[in-house]
Write a protein that holds these residues in place. Structure first.
Motif: not given
Length: 465
Positions: A259, A296-297, A305-307
């Motif tokens: 994370r 993770l997207t 999205c995550d990133m």
């Protein structure tokens, strides 16, 4: 003939589109900004602390009122997912509030010398005009760490944001004006550092430079400031280690490291860059990291999205170079490692979360700051070896240790050469405690009362009566 003002085009790193422009300041512009801030300081330092506090609370509320707008600006200029941008505004507003309240608790002293007819008064005075120079990765947070402390102490501030993400800082300056700050108490100047940096740092009316950024640039700023006897706070690069002991909770440790290490696409200084895992759980732990990283997207900041992308080609290349270097020296890439391509990614600088296993200290990923979504992992056999490996770095910003045995964890935390250490969890730094690094990671501390005191000078007054 009217001379057209030169501008900087701000590029969206997701698609290469221009999302705004800002002035490209000259050294003359920088000098005028400093002179205006100096004139404003003459009045601002005489404003009561209570009034400064009142205004700072208003600024925090103004940020919350315009949180969606500011977050949209950051998302477009930085590419970070919008949820993270909203969090940045919220936490920055909270920091302004904290600094405001802490400003009310600044105190002087009267030592008890017990000399008849004589007292010595120790007071604090604002240091003067402060130049704040901040990077792209957290444009508002890293500014408010300096701004909130300086303003409540009675200083005036000239802020120079990164040319990659200046728009959010420009809007923040407007919000401060809207809530009632006097003219020129907080000024924003936009431009390229190599064009205006000399004036910002060496101008005789500047009393302090507060800089967050790369170590090499920080060293140059420190040298220039020292030549003119100016105060400095430098928050510089990091290459932060995490140690996972044999008795660590693997689920907790892997989740925290993944994370934290891949947040903001790895673009922040105290992220986990290298991980040392006890040999007895090494393969199990790497597998867990890979499992979590692959969930993770990546995408545009408004896609949930995550990133997002890396800010530009220069920063992106760090990840590519370090992966190639590790492969050449015998490491294995367990996930990621290559730039993403396809309709969603071709126009941006998208690099996936990457785990480099079987790394060692001959590899750049274990010794140089990445500032991207790449984490190196290597095994160790004893806790003393892990401490030695963790400290084998010129950097010392943060460190992390995971162990169910708190005696072991505390011994390690005390042994790490770092300004901050987390045990068995990784979260944001708190507002009321000092933040900063040792060795090549910086000089001085921000946040807490320590951050405000750094914008004051002590004066001793000898009183005879």
């Amino acid at each position: 003939m009217k001379i057209q003002m030169q501008v900087i085009e701000v590029i969206n790193p997701c698609n290469g589109e221009v999302v705004g422009v800002c002035p490209r300041a000259t050294e003359n512009d920088a000098a005028k900004s400093i002179e205006a801030a100096h004139e404003a300081f003459k009045k601002w330092k005489k404003v009561s602390v209570a009034e400064r506090v009142k205004l700072q609370h208003k600024a925090a509320e103004g940020m919350r009122k315009h949180a969606e707008e500011l977050a949209q600006i950051i998302a477009n200029e930085l590419g970070r997912p919008i949820a993270g941008c909203l969090t940045e505004i919220s936490r920055s507003a909270d920091l302004l509030d904290f600094y405001a309240e802490e400003g009310l608790r600044l105190k002087g002293e009267i030592p008890l010398h017990n000399i008849e007819g004589e007292k010595a008064l120790i007071i604090r005075e604002p240091i003067g005009v402060v130049v704040s120079i901040t990077p792209f990765n957290y444009p508002i947070t890293l500014l408010t760490m300096k701004l909130g402390a300086a303003l409540v102490a009675g200083c005036t501030v000239v802020a120079k944001p990164s040319e990659d993400t200046p728009l959010s800082t420009v809007r923040l300056g407007q919000i401060f004006e809207e809530v009632g700050y006097p003219e020129n108490v907080f000024k924003v100047i936009t431009g390229y550092g190599h064009e205006i940096g000399h004036t910002l740092i060496e101008h005789p009316l500047v009393s302090k430079i507060a800089f967050t950024g790369g170590t090499n640039t920080g060293k140059r700023i420190g040298q220039a400031a020292a030549a003119h006897n100016k105060r400095i706070t430098l928050e510089l690069g990091g290459q932060s280690p995490a140690v996972v002991c044999a008795d660590a909770n693997i689920e907790v440790a892997a989740a925290a490291i993944v994370r934290h290490g891949f947040a903001n696409s790895g673009q922040f200084c105290y992220r986990v860059n290298r991980v040392y895992v006890h040999a007895s759980i090494y393969e199990l732990f790497v597998d867990k990291m890979v499992e979590l990283a692959q969930k993770l997207t990546l995408g545009s900041p408004f896609s949930g999205c995550d990133m997002g992308p890396i800010i530009n080609q220069k920063i992106y290349q760090n990840s590519e170079v370090q992966v190639a270097d590790a492969l050449e020296k015998g490491a294995s890439i367990r996930t990621g490692g290559k730039r993403l391509t396809g309709e969603l990614y071709d126009k941006g600088w998208f690099f996936p979360p990457t785990i480099v296993a079987d790394a060692n200290h001959s590899m750049k990923v274990m010794t140089e700051e990445t500032f991207g979504p790449v984490i190196g992992v290597m095994p160790f056999n004893s806790n003393d070896e892990a401490i030695t490996l963790a400290n084998d770095s010129e950097y010392g910003l943060a460190a992390y240790v995971f162990s169910e045995n708190l005696a072991i964890a505390l011994r390690m935390a005390e042994s790490f050469e770092a300004g901050s250490v987390w045990i068995n969890n990784i979260h944001r730094s708190y507002h009321d405690v000092p933040f900063g690094g040792v060795k090549q990671s910086g000089m001085g501390r921000e946040k807490g009362r320590y951050g405000i005191e750094a914008y004051t000078e002590l004066k001793t007054i000898y009183l005879n009566y």
